[in-house]
Design an enzyme around this catalytic site. Sequence first.
Site, mmCIF file in Angstrom:
data_model
loop_
_atom_site.group_PDB
_atom_site.id
_atom_site.type_symbol
_atom_site.label_atom_id
_atom_site.label_comp_id
_atom_site.label_asym_id
_atom_site.label_seq_id
_atom_site.Cartn_x
_atom_site.Cartn_y
_atom_site.Cartn_z
ATOM 1 N N GLY A 11 0.811 -1.215 0.000
ATOM 2 C CA GLY A 11 0.000 0.000 0.000
ATOM 3 C C GLY A 11 0.842 1.262 0.000
ATOM 4 O O GLY A 11 1.964 1.279 -0.512
ATOM 5 N N TYR A 12 0.272 2.314 0.600
ATOM 6 C CA TYR A 12 0.927 3.617 0.614
ATOM 7 C C TYR A 12 2.207 3.620 1.441
ATOM 8 O O TYR A 12 3.086 4.448 1.232
ATOM 9 C CB TYR A 12 -0.044 4.684 1.137
ATOM 10 C CG TYR A 12 -1.052 5.079 0.080
ATOM 11 C CD1 TYR A 12 -0.767 6.094 -0.816
ATOM 12 C CD2 TYR A 12 -2.260 4.396 -0.049
ATOM 13 C CE1 TYR A 12 -1.659 6.444 -1.804
ATOM 14 C CE2 TYR A 12 -3.162 4.735 -1.043
ATOM 15 C CZ TYR A 12 -2.861 5.771 -1.922
ATOM 16 O OH TYR A 12 -3.737 6.107 -2.909
ATOM 17 N N GLU A 161 6.754 4.210 10.489
ATOM 18 C CA GLU A 161 6.995 5.019 9.306
ATOM 19 C C GLU A 161 6.591 6.454 9.577
ATOM 20 O O GLU A 161 5.496 6.705 10.044
ATOM 21 C CB GLU A 161 6.170 4.447 8.148
ATOM 22 C CG GLU A 161 6.572 5.018 6.826
ATOM 23 C CD GLU A 161 8.076 5.019 6.662
ATOM 24 O OE1 GLU A 161 8.629 3.949 6.414
ATOM 25 O OE2 GLU A 161 8.720 6.090 6.799
ATOM 26 N N LYS A 220 5.197 6.839 17.702
ATOM 27 C CA LYS A 220 4.495 7.072 16.446
ATOM 28 C C LYS A 220 3.131 7.700 16.711
ATOM 29 O O LYS A 220 2.751 8.702 16.095
ATOM 30 C CB LYS A 220 4.372 5.751 15.684
ATOM 31 C CG LYS A 220 3.515 5.800 14.443
ATOM 32 C CD LYS A 220 4.097 6.693 13.363
ATOM 33 C CE LYS A 220 3.066 7.094 12.371
ATOM 34 N NZ LYS A 220 3.235 6.644 11.039
ATOM 35 N N CYS A 276 -3.817 8.606 8.871
ATOM 36 C CA CYS A 276 -3.169 8.462 10.181
ATOM 37 C C CYS A 276 -3.787 9.272 11.315
ATOM 38 O O CYS A 276 -4.086 8.719 12.375
ATOM 39 C CB CYS A 276 -1.706 8.844 10.072
ATOM 40 S SG CYS A 276 -0.713 7.547 9.346
ATOM 41 N N LYS A 279 -7.274 8.298 12.944
ATOM 42 C CA LYS A 279 -7.188 6.908 13.404
ATOM 43 C C LYS A 279 -6.273 6.800 14.622
ATOM 44 O O LYS A 279 -6.612 6.160 15.625
ATOM 45 C CB LYS A 279 -6.652 6.069 12.246
ATOM 46 C CG LYS A 279 -6.369 4.634 12.567
ATOM 47 C CD LYS A 279 -5.787 3.921 11.363
ATOM 48 C CE LYS A 279 -4.336 4.260 11.175
ATOM 49 N NZ LYS A 279 -3.411 3.186 11.102
#
Length: 462
Positions: A11-12, A161, A220, A276, A279
């Site tokens: 995916g992305y 990431e 993160k 992101c 969520k």
Amino acid sequence: MIKNICCIGAGYVGGPTMSVMAYKCPEINITVVDLNAKRIAAWNSDNQADIPVFEPGLADIVFKVRNKNLFFSTNVEEAISKADMIFMSVNTPTKEYGKGKGMAADLKFIELCARQIAAVSKTDKIVVEKSTLPVRTAEAIRSILNNTGNGVKFQILSNPEFLAEGTAINDLLNADRVLIGGEDSPEGKVAIEELTAIYAHWIPRDKIIHTNVWSSELSKLTANAFLAQRISSINSISALCEKTEADVTEVAKAIGADTRLGNKFLTASVGFGGSCFQKDILNLVYICKSLGLEEVAEYWDQVIKINNYQKHRFADNIISTLYNTVSGKKIAFLGWAFKKNTNDTRETPAMYVADFLMNDLANICVYDPKVSETQMYIDINHLNSRTEEDNSKYLTMVSDPYIACKNAHAVVILTEWDQFKELDWKKIHDNMMKPAFVFDGRNILNRKDMEALGFKYQGIGK
Ligand code: UDX
Ligand code: ADP
């Protein structure tokens, strides 16, 4: 030394990250696998335009390394079994059912992934969490992996990431930092060093930070929560600006000049979108609640509330400015993606604004340079409870911005694509209903220039 890498999820995150890794580490073979055969076929296409993730510079890199040391495949088992290191880059959306519905991260894809690794592995492996995960997920992964009974040893690392979409290639090539969380044991340290050695091909070692697994997972979520909080803070002030003749761009510039605050992430907008921020904050709120930290949960929940408020406030303002009725009026949307330079539409503010205006029976005509009509209908049909027929009656897409704006009562800018600044705005004005309104949800146009052309212009916080 790592020779074979497998990345689960094309995916992305997985696609761009592995492309850059393969480009920088020619001696390592990398196979990116996905259950979605159509997506894999698109990654293997000979046509750059078919590459499923649009990111400036990505297709060039894919074409340089594909089928040399970067492979895209649907054969998940073979790739797992060959690999010394496995990256998990599968999606972790917000749960849409049961316990934690609407807040907790749905870990079913991660669990399935762990079970597949456990079932197939015959040799020791390092498993790297790449997807954004709630703190302590590694514990669940470890428990699944260590109970397979076939004696294989796994080391689990967290390597979140930090790339932002639209700038993914540059973010990967010139990362501010790389974060690697691992176990404080001799085996853990070896695993951390193996992954560090991979990144050290192109990232200076002093930018590679080592922590324990839990700090890495939580960092993160925290990074995203802090970034989103800045946007909600400036957006809350944008509402105040509109009541006081202050200009939010000037306010942002003034406070951004304080080096302690800095000038990034202070652009007032129709609201943040993307896969992101919402969520991860919901997830943070859920974790805090689960641990009995009600006040902390409420504090972060407010960031989401302001974001929802901003989207509604923007849509409300369109209706009240258009004489309190948009029923039957054509409204042009420039942009559907959640930000420029991406074809990703997850949580895009555009769909919420569209939905709100469709409740008032507006006819919305969208132009976006990279988003497909199919994707737009997937988004809106998932969001609301209208029939698909109704959605396609009130919402359409065209492939030319001038056609989108023709005979419209208002143009609404939802995405800050650079090309929108370069449009022939005089031509657009000539072909619109009068008075011609522009609602600039990204503050990309200049009020004076627009007013000189005869538009009635409204930006955010101005
Ligand atoms: C974000 C984080 O930046 C990245 O580090 C993390 O790994 C994933 O989540 P992304 O969602 O791709 O990346 O994009 P980002 O540039 O952060 O923008 C998110 C949203 O906020 C977009 O809708 C953007 O338009 C909006 N935004 C951003 C603002 O409204 N104002 C700003 O000043 C910055
Ligand atoms: P992200 O932005 O986190 O990369 P995406 O939804 O773009 O999220 O990509 C995640 C990908 O992971 C999807 O293409 C999905 O098909 C894939 N995926 C999810 N679970 C598995 C699995 N068990 N095996 C292989 N691929 C998977």
